[in-house]
Motif scaffolding. Structure first.
Motif, PDB file in Angstrom:
ATOM      1  N   PHE A 499       9.630   7.328  36.007  1.00 19.93           N
ATOM      2  CA  PHE A 499      10.128   7.040  34.631  1.00 19.93           C
ATOM      3  C   PHE A 499      11.157   5.711  34.642  1.00 19.93           C
ATOM      4  O   PHE A 499      11.980   5.627  35.380  1.00 19.93           O
ATOM      5  CB  PHE A 499      10.496   8.139  33.802  1.00 19.93           C
ATOM      6  N   LEU A 500      11.160   4.942  33.653  1.00 18.35           N
ATOM      7  CA  LEU A 500      11.983   4.033  33.262  1.00 18.35           C
ATOM      8  C   LEU A 500      12.293   3.596  31.787  1.00 18.35           C
ATOM      9  O   LEU A 500      11.376   4.230  30.952  1.00 18.35           O
ATOM     10  CB  LEU A 500      11.643   2.771  34.157  1.00 18.35           C
ATOM     11  N   MET A 501      13.181   3.183  31.327  1.00 22.34           N
ATOM     12  CA  MET A 501      13.551   2.792  30.142  1.00 22.34           C
ATOM     13  C   MET A 501      13.777   1.283  30.092  1.00 22.34           C
ATOM     14  O   MET A 501      14.594   0.601  31.114  1.00 22.34           O
ATOM     15  CB  MET A 501      14.610   3.420  29.451  1.00 22.34           C
ATOM     16  N   VAL A 502      13.325   0.495  29.190  1.00 25.70           N
ATOM     17  CA  VAL A 502      13.573  -1.109  29.355  1.00 25.70           C
ATOM     18  C   VAL A 502      14.160  -1.505  27.763  1.00 25.70           C
ATOM     19  O   VAL A 502      13.303  -1.016  26.683  1.00 25.70           O
ATOM     20  CB  VAL A 502      12.199  -1.749  29.586  1.00 25.70           C
ATOM     21  N   ASP A 503      15.051  -2.127  27.967  1.00 26.17           N
ATOM     22  CA  ASP A 503      15.399  -2.976  26.547  1.00 26.17           C
ATOM     23  C   ASP A 503      15.281  -4.386  26.722  1.00 26.17           C
ATOM     24  O   ASP A 503      15.201  -5.180  27.721  1.00 26.17           O
ATOM     25  CB  ASP A 503      16.921  -2.786  26.454  1.00 26.17           C
ATOM     26  N   SER A 504      14.193  -5.011  25.617  1.00 26.37           N
ATOM     27  CA  SER A 504      13.874  -6.424  25.707  1.00 26.37           C
ATOM     28  C   SER A 504      14.619  -7.400  25.710  1.00 26.37           C
ATOM     29  O   SER A 504      14.685  -8.362  26.120  1.00 26.37           O
ATOM     30  CB  SER A 504      12.904  -6.572  24.522  1.00 26.37           C
ATOM     31  N   LYS A 505      16.188  -6.831  25.308  1.00 22.67           N
ATOM     32  CA  LYS A 505      17.375  -7.660  25.426  1.00 22.67           C
ATOM     33  C   LYS A 505      18.203  -7.457  26.664  1.00 22.67           C
ATOM     34  O   LYS A 505      19.302  -8.019  26.592  1.00 22.67           O
ATOM     35  CB  LYS A 505      18.171  -7.357  24.183  1.00 22.67           C
ATOM     36  N   LYS A 506      17.458  -6.685  27.454  1.00 19.18           N
ATOM     37  CA  LYS A 506      18.295  -6.186  28.657  1.00 19.18           C
ATOM     38  C   LYS A 506      19.520  -5.763  28.658  1.00 19.18           C
ATOM     39  O   LYS A 506      20.692  -6.248  29.375  1.00 19.18           O
ATOM     40  CB  LYS A 506      18.229  -7.549  29.843  1.00 19.18           C
ATOM     41  N   ASP A 507      19.714  -4.639  27.780  1.00 17.66           N
ATOM     42  CA  ASP A 507      21.063  -4.124  27.682  1.00 17.66           C
ATOM     43  C   ASP A 507      21.147  -2.815  28.351  1.00 17.66           C
ATOM     44  O   ASP A 507      22.231  -2.272  28.362  1.00 17.66           O
ATOM     45  CB  ASP A 507      21.414  -4.032  26.213  1.00 17.66           C
ATOM     46  N   LEU A 508      20.175  -2.270  28.997  1.00 19.05           N
ATOM     47  CA  LEU A 508      20.076  -0.841  29.841  1.00 19.05           C
ATOM     48  C   LEU A 508      20.668  -1.333  31.241  1.00 19.05           C
ATOM     49  O   LEU A 508      19.864  -2.070  31.964  1.00 19.05           O
ATOM     50  CB  LEU A 508      18.979  -0.204  29.620  1.00 19.05           C
ATOM     51  N   GLN A 509      21.433  -0.406  31.617  1.00 18.57           N
ATOM     52  CA  GLN A 509      22.120  -0.515  33.067  1.00 18.57           C
ATOM     53  C   GLN A 509      21.211   0.395  33.957  1.00 18.57           C
ATOM     54  O   GLN A 509      20.896   1.391  33.497  1.00 18.57           O
ATOM     55  CB  GLN A 509      23.620  -0.267  33.204  1.00 18.57           C
ATOM     56  N   HIS A 510      21.108  -0.191  35.467  1.00 16.35           N
ATOM     57  CA  HIS A 510      20.618   0.596  36.456  1.00 16.35           C
ATOM     58  C   HIS A 510      20.964   1.550  36.818  1.00 16.35           C
ATOM     59  O   HIS A 510      22.391   1.451  37.089  1.00 16.35           O
ATOM     60  CB  HIS A 510      19.760  -0.345  37.510  1.00 16.35           C
ATOM     61  N   GLU A 511      20.528   3.002  37.029  1.00 16.63           N
ATOM     62  CA  GLU A 511      21.384   3.970  37.725  1.00 16.63           C
ATOM     63  C   GLU A 511      20.557   4.549  38.629  1.00 16.63           C
ATOM     64  O   GLU A 511      19.148   5.039  38.512  1.00 16.63           O
ATOM     65  CB  GLU A 511      21.540   5.079  36.389  1.00 16.63           C
ATOM     66  N   GLU A 512      21.407   4.711  39.907  1.00 14.27           N
ATOM     67  CA  GLU A 512      20.293   5.163  41.029  1.00 14.27           C
ATOM     68  C   GLU A 512      20.155   6.429  41.173  1.00 14.27           C
ATOM     69  O   GLU A 512      20.968   7.500  40.617  1.00 14.27           O
ATOM     70  CB  GLU A 512      21.319   4.934  42.298  1.00 14.27           C
ATOM     71  N   GLY A 513      18.826   7.152  41.620  1.00 19.30           N
ATOM     72  CA  GLY A 513      18.491   8.481  41.743  1.00 19.30           C
ATOM     73  C   GLY A 513      18.453   9.309  40.651  1.00 19.30           C
ATOM     74  O   GLY A 513      18.544  10.455  40.947  1.00 19.30           O
ATOM     75  N   GLU A 514      18.392   8.918  39.431  1.00 17.08           N
ATOM     76  CA  GLU A 514      18.450   9.685  38.399  1.00 17.08           C
ATOM     77  C   GLU A 514      17.019  10.605  38.604  1.00 17.08           C
ATOM     78  O   GLU A 514      15.839  10.535  38.845  1.00 17.08           O
ATOM     79  CB  GLU A 514      18.247   8.990  37.168  1.00 17.08           C
ATOM     80  N   VAL A 515      17.314  11.939  38.166  1.00 14.79           N
ATOM     81  CA  VAL A 515      16.210  13.113  37.591  1.00 14.79           C
ATOM     82  C   VAL A 515      16.340  13.711  36.544  1.00 14.79           C
ATOM     83  O   VAL A 515      17.342  14.108  36.144  1.00 14.79           O
ATOM     84  CB  VAL A 515      16.143  14.030  39.188  1.00 14.79           C
ATOM     85  N   THR A 516      15.337  13.469  35.836  1.00 13.97           N
ATOM     86  CA  THR A 516      15.556  14.041  34.199  1.00 13.97           C
ATOM     87  C   THR A 516      14.216  14.687  34.166  1.00 13.97           C
ATOM     88  O   THR A 516      13.291  14.689  34.662  1.00 13.97           O
ATOM     89  CB  THR A 516      15.775  12.821  33.434  1.00 13.97           C
ATOM     90  N   SER A 517      14.320  15.473  32.819  1.00 16.16           N
ATOM     91  CA  SER A 517      13.124  16.039  32.087  1.00 16.16           C
ATOM     92  C   SER A 517      12.565  15.271  31.035  1.00 16.16           C
ATOM     93  O   SER A 517      13.566  14.701  30.429  1.00 16.16           O
ATOM     94  CB  SER A 517      13.261  17.531  31.942  1.00 16.16           C
ATOM     95  N   PRO A 518      11.486  15.289  30.420  1.00 19.78           N
ATOM     96  CA  PRO A 518      10.811  14.548  29.314  1.00 19.78           C
ATOM     97  C   PRO A 518      11.574  14.846  28.277  1.00 19.78           C
ATOM     98  O   PRO A 518      11.607  13.940  27.129  1.00 19.78           O
ATOM     99  CB  PRO A 518       9.331  14.917  29.586  1.00 19.78           C
ATOM    100  N   PHE A 519      12.277  16.003  28.192  1.00 19.19           N
ATOM    101  CA  PHE A 519      12.595  16.503  26.707  1.00 19.19           C
ATOM    102  C   PHE A 519      14.154  15.918  26.565  1.00 19.19           C
ATOM    103  O   PHE A 519      14.728  15.723  25.612  1.00 19.19           O
ATOM    104  CB  PHE A 519      12.918  17.942  26.486  1.00 19.19           C
ATOM    105  N   TYR A 520      14.625  15.021  27.610  1.00 23.63           N
ATOM    106  CA  TYR A 520      15.874  14.358  27.506  1.00 23.63           C
ATOM    107  C   TYR A 520      15.656  12.777  27.360  1.00 23.63           C
ATOM    108  O   TYR A 520      16.460  12.142  26.937  1.00 23.63           O
ATOM    109  CB  TYR A 520      16.645  14.439  28.917  1.00 23.63           C
ATOM    110  N   PHE A 521      14.530  12.251  27.188  1.00 25.20           N
ATOM    111  CA  PHE A 521      13.994  10.973  27.046  1.00 25.20           C
ATOM    112  C   PHE A 521      14.682  10.746  25.598  1.00 25.20           C
ATOM    113  O   PHE A 521      15.468   9.470  25.486  1.00 25.20           O
ATOM    114  CB  PHE A 521      12.580  10.954  26.900  1.00 25.20           C
ATOM    115  N   GLY A 522      14.529  11.380  24.484  1.00 26.97           N
ATOM    116  CA  GLY A 522      15.156  10.870  23.216  1.00 26.97           C
ATOM    117  C   GLY A 522      16.504  10.619  23.128  1.00 26.97           C
ATOM    118  O   GLY A 522      17.073   9.659  22.782  1.00 26.97           O
ATOM    119  N   PRO A 523      17.149  11.752  23.427  1.00 29.71           N
ATOM    120  CA  PRO A 523      18.890  11.513  23.525  1.00 29.71           C
ATOM    121  C   PRO A 523      19.267  10.611  24.678  1.00 29.71           C
ATOM    122  O   PRO A 523      20.066   9.863  24.246  1.00 29.71           O
ATOM    123  CB  PRO A 523      19.190  13.017  23.835  1.00 29.71           C
TER     124      PRO A 523
END
Length: 600
Positions: A499-523
Motif C-alpha cells: 500500500f502507499l499514499m501519494v500527495d500530488s503536492k508531495k507533502d506526505l513523508q516516507h515511514e519505514e516498515g509500516e503495517v496497517t489494515s485497510p480500515f485505517y486508510f481513511g483516518p
C-alpha cells in the motif's frame, strides 16, 4: 381407483411436479440449457438438487394447506416458480446476476416490470396473477367448510410446513441442519453470486443470501454507552491544518503484491521497480489482508467503511452481498466526502454482477458507477482480456480536468485479475520455487505494468493545479502459489500486500516498515494530509496506536510482531471495546451514533 392407489398416484404427481419445478429453476439460471440443468440435477450436484427439492416441497405443502386445496396451492406454487424462473433468466441476461431474496421487495414496482418485459406480456402476467390470486382466495374461503378430519390434517400440515419454512429461513445459522447438509458437498463462492448460484443451485444460492446477523451484541451496548463514546472522541477532534478540499482517489488494485516477500520463491528481475521508486518517497508499507487468493469485496468494505471484518459474525462472509443491501444508512468515506461537497464516483472496469456492487454503491452514496460498458477508455495490453490500469487512470484524469468541484474516486482495477498464463507474448521475468512458474511469471508482468501505470498516473496528477491524494493498495495475494510454497510461509506472509499514499503536492513523508489494515486508510489519510478529522477517525487513530493492524487470528503489535491471540491491557481493551460498540451500533444495532455527527 381405490383410495391407496389414488394417494400413491397423487404423491407421485406431487413428487414429479417438485422435481420438474426445480429443474425449471436450473434451466432458467443456466441460460435455458436443458443439458446443464439435467447434469446439475442428476450428475454433478445431485445431493444439493434433492435438498433444494425438499425446500420446494415444504413451500408447496405450506401453500396447499393454507389454501385448503391442492389445485389452488399447485396453481399458486407453479405461478410463483414460473415468475421467479423467468425473472432469473431476464436478470442474468441483463445484469449477469441471479435473483436474490431482496429482489422480492420489488414485487410492487409494476411500472418497472412493464418496461422490462413489454406491455403485452405484462398485462398477460398481471391477468394470470389476478386469476390465480382469486382462485386461491376462493379456495381459502371454501376451506373453512371442509370436513373435520380434513381440517385437522390441513392445520397439522400448515403448522409443520410453517415451522419448516421458519427453520429454513435461518439457513445461515451454524446449527442449521439444512445448511450442514449443503456444506457436505457445496463450495460456496461468495465473491461471485453468479458462480455461487451455478455451483450450489438456485435454491441453495437463494438461501445463502438470506439474512444473517452481522455481529453479536457486545456487553454493555446501550444508547447511553454510545453517547458516552461519541462525546469522548468528539473532544479529541482538532481543527484541520488545511482548509482546502483536495481530490481523493482510492485505488484497490486486484491481487497486487510483491512475490519476492514469499519464502521459497526466487524472482529474477525487478518487476516492481517503478512501484518502489514511488513508494520509497511517500507513506507506504504493508497492508494486512483478510484473505488469500480472493475476498476482494471484504477488503473494499473495510477500506470504505473503516469497519473490521474481524469483528463480524463468521457467517457474515461477505457484507457486500449479505448485509449492505439490507441497510438504509451506512456511514463511510463516501458519505463523509459527499457531506463536505465532493462528487463521488466508483469505477470498476468489469461488469456489475460481482458482489452486488451496483446496489452497494448506491447505498454507500456514490453519484455514479462507471463499469466496463460505460467507460470511455477500454484499452487492454496484448492478450490480457481485462481493461488496463492505464485506461482506468485516464478515465479519472479526464474527469479531474473537467470537473470544478472536489472529487472522490474509488477505482477497483481488473488488469491483474487471474487467470495469468497466456496474457503476454513476452515475459521479462522468471521465477523458481513454484509448481506453475509460468503462471507466476505472467503475474509478474502484470504487476510490472500496474506499478508503471500507477507511477505515470501520479506524475500526471502533479501537473494538475488541484491537490490530489491517492491511496493505493493490493486487495490480496493471487491464488497461484503451490501448497508446498504456502507451507514455507506463515499466515502473515500470505496475507500482506502493498500500500502507499501519494500527495500530488508531495507533502506526505516516507515511514519505514509500516503495517496497517485497510480500515485505517481513511483516518491515516486525513491525519497525514492535514484534513479535518471526525470523532470516528479519532477513535480509529487511538485504536491504531495499540493495534496497528489486525484480522482474524492475526494481531500486530507496536513492534510489528504478529500474534494469534489479542493481548491488551485494561486501557487498551477499553478503546477496542469502544470500536466494537460503534461498529455493532451501525451494522446491527440502533445506529444511535448517527444522531450526533460522530462520522462527519
Amino acid at each position: 381407483m381405490n383410495k391407496k392407489l389414488k394417494y400413491l398416484v397423487l404423491t407421485l404427481v406431487i413428487f414429479c411436479g417438485i422435481i420438474f419445478s426445480n429443474l425449471f429453476l436450473q434451466w432458467c439460471q443456466n441460460e435455458l440449457s436443458i443439458d446443464l440443468a439435467i447434469k446439475f440435477a442428476f450428475s454433478w450436484h445431485t445431493e444439493k438438487f434433492f435438498l433444494a427439492s425438499l425446500v420446494l416441497l415444504i413451500l408447496f405443502i405450506f401453500l396447499a394447506s393454507l389454501a385448503g386445496s391442492l389445485i389452488a396451492g399447485a396453481s399458486f406454487y407453479s405461478l410463483f416458480i414460473t415468475i421467479i424462473g423467468v425473472a432469473t433468466y431476464l436478470k442474468m441476461s441483463f445484469r449477469q446476476e441471479p435473483v436474490y431474496p431482496d429482489d422480492l421487495q420489488m414485487v410492487t414496482q409494476l411500472g418497472f416490470f412493464r418496461e422490462v418485459i413489454g406491455t403485452g406480456p405484462f398485462v398477460f402476467v398481471l391477468i394470470l396473477i389476478i386469476a390465480v390470486g382469486l382462485l386461491f382466495i376462493y379456495q381459502l374461503y371454501r376451506s373453512f367448510f371442509l370436513a373435520k378430519n380434513t381440517q385437522i390434517l390441513r392445520v397439522m400440515m400448515l403448522c409443520l410446513s410453517s415451522l419448516g419454512l421458519v427453520y429454513i429461513s435461518h439457513f445461515n445459522d451454524e446449527s442449521n441442519l439444512l445448511r450442514k447438509g449443503y456444506d457436505q458437498t457445496a463450495l460456496w463462492i461468495p465473491y461471485s453470486q453468479e458462480m455461487n448460484y451455478y455451483n450450489v443451485g438456485f435454491v441453495g444460492g437463494f438461501l445463502y443470501n438470506l439474512r444473517v446477523d452481522a455481529m453479536k451484541e457486545p456487553d454493555g451496548y446501550s444508547q447511553e454507552a454510545i453517547a458516552d463514546i461519541t462525546e469522548k472522541y468528539q473532544e479529541e477532534v482538532e481543527p484541520a491544518e488545511s482548509k482546502d478540499q483536495p481530490n481523493i482517489v482510492y485505488v484497490m488494485s486486484e491481487s497486487f503484491s510483491d512475490p519476492e516477500h514469499l519464502q521459497g520463491l526466487s524472482v529474477s528481475g525487478n518487476p516492481l521497480k517503478e512501484y518502489y521508486d514511488l513508494a520509497e518517497q511517500t507513506y507506504s508499507g504493508k497492508m494486512l489482508s483478510q484473505n488469500y487468493g480472493g475476498g476482494t469485496a471484504n477488503i473494499e468494505f473495510e477500506a470504505l467503511t473503516s469497519f473490521s471484518m474481524e469483528l463480524l459474525n463468521p457467517q457474515m462472509t461477505t457484507p457486500y452481498t449479505m448485509l449492505i443491501p439490507k441497510m438504509d444508512d451506512l456511514p463511510s468515506l463516501v458519505s463523509l466526502t459527499k457531506d463536505r461537497g465532493y462528487d463521488a464516483t466508483a469505477i470498476h472496469p468489469y461488469d456489475t454482477s460481482m458482489y452486488k456492487r451496483q446496489d452497494v454503491y448506491s447505498i454507500l452514496g456514490f453519484d455514479r458507477f462507471i463499469d466496463q460498458d460505460s467507460m470511455d477508455y477500454t484499452q487492454t495490453i496484448e492478450n490480457n482480456p481485462y481493461i488496463s490500469d492505464e485506461a482506468a487512470y485516464q478515465q479519472i484524469l479526464d474527469q479531474l480536468q473537467e470537473e470544478k468541484t472536489s472529487q472522490f474516486f474509488h477505482l477497483v482495477t481488473m488488469q491483474t485479475h487471474m487467470p495469468y498464463e497466456g496474457k503476454y507474448d513476452n515475459v521479462d521475468y522468471q521465477v523458481s520455487g513454484n509448481d506453475n512458474n509460468r503462471n507466476v511469471e505472467h503475474y509478474l508482468q502484470d504487476i510490472h505494468y500496474s506499478g508503471k501505470a500507477l507511477k505515470d498516473f501520479t506524475q500526471k496528477l502533479e501537473k494538475l493545479p488541484e491537490r490530489t491524494l491517492v491511496v493505493f493498495w493490493g486487495d490480496h495475494l493471487p491464488g497461484i502459489y503451490s501448497d508446498q510454497l504456502q507451507e514455507q510461509n506463515d499466515e502473515a506472509n500470505l496475507h500482506q500486500t502493498e500500500f502507499l499514499m501519494v500527495d500530488s503536492k508531495k507533502d506526505l513523508q516516507h515511514e519505514e516498515g509500516e503495517v496497517t489494515s485497510p480500515f485505517y486508510f481513511g483516518p491515516n489519510l486525513f491525519e497525514k494530509a492535514g484534513l479535518q478529522s471526525t470523532p470516528f477517525y479519532e477513535l480509529l487513530l487511538d485504536l491504531e496506536d495499540i493495534l496497528p493492524a489486525f484480522e482474524a487470528r492475526m494481531y500486530v503489535d507496536n513492534d510489528k510482531q504478529f500474534h494469534e491471540e489479542l493481548e491488551l491491557n485494561k486501557k487498551q481493551q477499553e478503546i477496542y471495546q469502544d470500536y466494537r460498540l460503534i461498529q455493532y451500533d451501525i451494522l446491527q444495532g440502533e445506529q444511535y451514533s448517527l444522531e450526533n455527527d460522530f462520522f462527519n
